[in-house]
Design an enzyme around this catalytic site. Structure first.
Site, mmCIF file in Angstrom:
data_model
loop_
_atom_site.group_PDB
_atom_site.id
_atom_site.type_symbol
_atom_site.label_atom_id
_atom_site.label_comp_id
_atom_site.label_asym_id
_atom_site.label_seq_id
_atom_site.Cartn_x
_atom_site.Cartn_y
_atom_site.Cartn_z
ATOM 1 N N ASP A 55 -42.871 93.588 -43.659
ATOM 2 C CA ASP A 55 -41.758 93.314 -42.759
ATOM 3 C C ASP A 55 -42.146 92.347 -41.641
ATOM 4 O OD1 ASP A 55 -39.964 94.830 -44.142
ATOM 5 O OD2 ASP A 55 -40.114 96.591 -42.852
ATOM 6 N N LYS A 76 -36.821 90.702 -41.664
ATOM 7 C CA LYS A 76 -35.680 90.047 -41.027
ATOM 8 C C LYS A 76 -36.157 89.365 -39.761
ATOM 9 C CE LYS A 76 -32.746 92.517 -38.666
ATOM 10 N NZ LYS A 76 -31.670 93.443 -38.256
ATOM 11 N N MET A 189 -34.335 99.164 -30.898
ATOM 12 C CA MET A 189 -33.274 98.262 -31.374
ATOM 13 C C MET A 189 -32.023 98.355 -30.492
ATOM 14 S SD MET A 189 -33.786 99.037 -35.466
ATOM 15 C CE MET A 189 -33.892 100.825 -35.192
#
Length: 276
Positions: A55, A76, A189
């Site tokens: 990741d 991402k 997040m």
């Protein structure tokens, strides 16, 4: 095929002989970012990997521990996905069925908002043997590295670890509940929802509650902002703080200031505290 104990391997038993008919998936936690904060067990698993799917929050230096493996970036960055989740699941299955040891390398701990459990379930349902190596979660280690404990006698008896953004891209309802408590609140997040988070805490009369935001925790480019609920948005703008970042709210944030003060009095600043 349904999941069963026959489809799982304990961390201490991860060896090439555990591949099974349909291969082996090992989900590994890479820790918060500092390359030295990965476990020895994780390194040993990487060394016998045939494929590593990693990741964006994984430190690239860790890939050196898998010198003979095929390395595929599936993370991402800035809202752009290298692979959608369904495609990652298929990569895992396709590579494993070639009787390969597939390592899924994720930042922090894969079972803390990391989809590690989902990927293991998908692989096991396809008859692939699965194993898991826990990682050091950023939710605890990033604040700790900046001398912010999540619990402290007289300041916090418990803590919440909450995702700031749900899979529907909305603010988690648990944050409103956490704002009513005296617990430390750690939000992952959540930077895109900071204004909403601040508003919830203000409604509970907590404008003076300490808050810390740590960006790129434990890495060389780490940045930190310390303020109160009432002033944090200005601090974020002044310090240009952005994702990836962790938000810590609660009286425990004051511990960092106390340590700095003590270190200054003892003339130990350079040896005992991480600077801004």
């Amino acid at each position: 095929m349904e999941y069963s104990d026959k489809n799982s391997v304990a961390p201490g038993q991860i060896t090439p002989s555990n591949l099974g008919v349909n291969g082996l998936l090992t989900v590994i936690g890479a820790g918060p970012g500092d390359v030295e904060l990965i476990t020895l067990k994780a390194i040993k698993a990487l060394q016998i990997a045939d494929v590593v799917l990693y990741d964006a929050l994984v430190n690239d230096v860790l890939l050196e521990y898998a010198p003979n493996a095929e390395k595929i970036f599936v993370g991402k960055r800035r809202g752009c996905y290298a692979y959608q989740q369904e495609q990652i699941n298929e990569l895992i299955v396709n590579r494993a069925r070639m009787r390969k040891h597939v390592v899924r390398l994720k930042g922090g701990d894969p079972f803390v908002f990391g989809r590690g459990a989902e990927e293991m379930e998908h692989a096991a349902a396809q008859g692939i043997t699965v194993a898991m190596v826990p990682g050091i979660s950023s939710s605890l280690s990033v604040p700790a590295a900046q001398h912010i404990p999540v619990t402290k006698r007289g300041a916090a008896e418990s803590f919440w670890v909450i995702t700031g953004t749900t899979k529907e891209h909305k603010l988690s309802g648990d944050i409103a509940l956490a704002a009513k408590s005296n617990a430390t609140v750690v939000i992952l997040m959540g930077m895109s929802k900071l204004a909403q988070i601040v508003s919830l805490f203000k409604k509970e009369g907590k404008s003076e509650t300490p808050i810390a935001i740590i960006q790129n925790g434990t890495r060389e480019n780490e940045k930190i902002g310390i303020a109160t609920i009432g002033t944090i948005e200005e601090e974020v703008e002044n310090r240009q703080l952005a994702n990836p970042a962790i938000i810590i709210i609660g009286e425990v944030v004051k511990h960092r200031e106390n340590i700095i003060k003590i270190a200054q009095e003892q003339e130990l600043v350079g040896a005992s505290i991480t600077d801004y």
